[in-house]
Design an enzyme around this catalytic site. Structure first.
Site: not given
Length: 322
Positions: A46-48, A322
């Site tokens: 995901g957004s990492t 998030d």
């Protein structure tokens, strides 16, 4: 999953995978507790992954800190529509794209970078090959055979490439330690020279933006007074039968501290968190993994010789996208 790593050497100081088992009474080999999710499990993080997108673009000069991207409406790419969980109503800089965790902004940065450059950077960051670690439990990351524009766009915000949590920890360590990649290791010892993936100036910008994620953005609930934590949230919908499952996510938070000159990284990943009263029913990384990472840091930092500074707490704004 929980991981604690020394970002200056790649040494793994702690690693946990749940469910666990009693080594004095090991279960059958197919028991879920026998599977090491930190080193063997493959996940879309995901957004990492937006950290790698922004770092690569800054390093290669395809974006700049003052560049602004229009994220006010969904982004259409062929038959796909990319949208943000909480849309912003004004253009965002790269820092603001990380602070608010904008999928649209990350996709636009990634497409400007280009698929070939994106793939080359992820290779340099150790994210496309098995880790050379002192464990029999390793995994080959999964990524597209044909790296098309839609792949570039979705990989920019963490969908389309599956890696282990240890891959992510090692890659993020390189982004914040001055730009040197160290392969993760269970053994103590002096760090090697490492392989440079970004310059020190880009690394300093990444540390600054990751600190802003905690003080101004989605990672606010990881903040701990006196420790100047920097980090990034991630919430990845899990793949199901031909589609992503909206209510089944992997939530994560990758933290480094102290932000100005990081020494340690803490990664927390939760498989299918459930909303509770304390999270107001939310299941995103900012509401679930981030506060867990903050509590871990508050407990282990003094053991690692990191004492809190006598400063007032900077309140984060919340948990956002998030």
């Amino acid at each position: 999953v929980g991981v604690v790593m020394d970002v200056t050497s790649g040494q793994i100081l702690a690693m946990s995978s749940l469910p666990d088992f009693d080594p004095n009474d090991p279960p059958e080999k197919n028991d879920p507790g026998m599977f090491n999710r930190a080193a063997k499990g493959l996940y879309e993080m995901g957004s990492t992954f937006k950290l790698f997108t922004v770092a690569a673009a800054l390093e290669q000069g395809t974006t700049q800190m003052d560049r602004r991207y229009d994220v006010t409406s969904p982004f259409h790419l062929r038959d796909a529509e990319i949208h943000d969980f909480h849309p912003e109503n004004h253009p965002l800089t790269p820092a603001e794209i990380l602070i608010h965790s904008s999928n649209i902004g990350a996709a636009k940065i990634g497409l400007e970078l280009g698929g070939a450059s994106q793939r080359a950077f992820l290779e340099k960051a150790g994210l496309l090959a098995p880790l050379a670690i002192e464990l029999p439990e390793t995994a080959q990351p999964q990524f597209p055979e044909h790296w098309r524009d839609i792949n570039t766009a979705t990989i920019s915000f963490g969908h389309g490439v599956s890696v282990t949590p240890l891959h992510l920890a090692a890659g993020v360590s390189a982004l914040v330690n001055g730009g040197l990649y160290h392969a993760p290791s269970l053994l103590a010892g002096p760090p090697g020279d490492g392989d440079r993936i970004i310059g020190e100036a880009t690394s300093a910008k990444m540390r600054q933006m990751m600190r802003q994620v905690v003080t101004e953005g989605t990672g606010g609930k990881a903040d701990v007074p006196g420790y100047e934590i920097a980090g990034k949230t991630g919430t990845a919908e899990k793949a199901g039968m031909g589609a992503y499952r909206k209510k089944a996510v992997l939530s994560s938070f990758v933290a480094v501290f102290p932000a100005e000159a990081p020494r340690y990284l803490v990664l927390v990943m939760i498989d299918e968190p459930q909303g509770v009263a304390e999270s107001f029913g939310q299941i995103t990384g900012g509401w679930t993994a981030a506060p867990a990472a903050g509590r871990i840091i508050a407990q282990i930092a003094p053991m690692l010789g990191q004492m809190p500074k006598p400063v007032a707490r900077t309140e984060g704004k919340g948990a956002g996208n998030d």
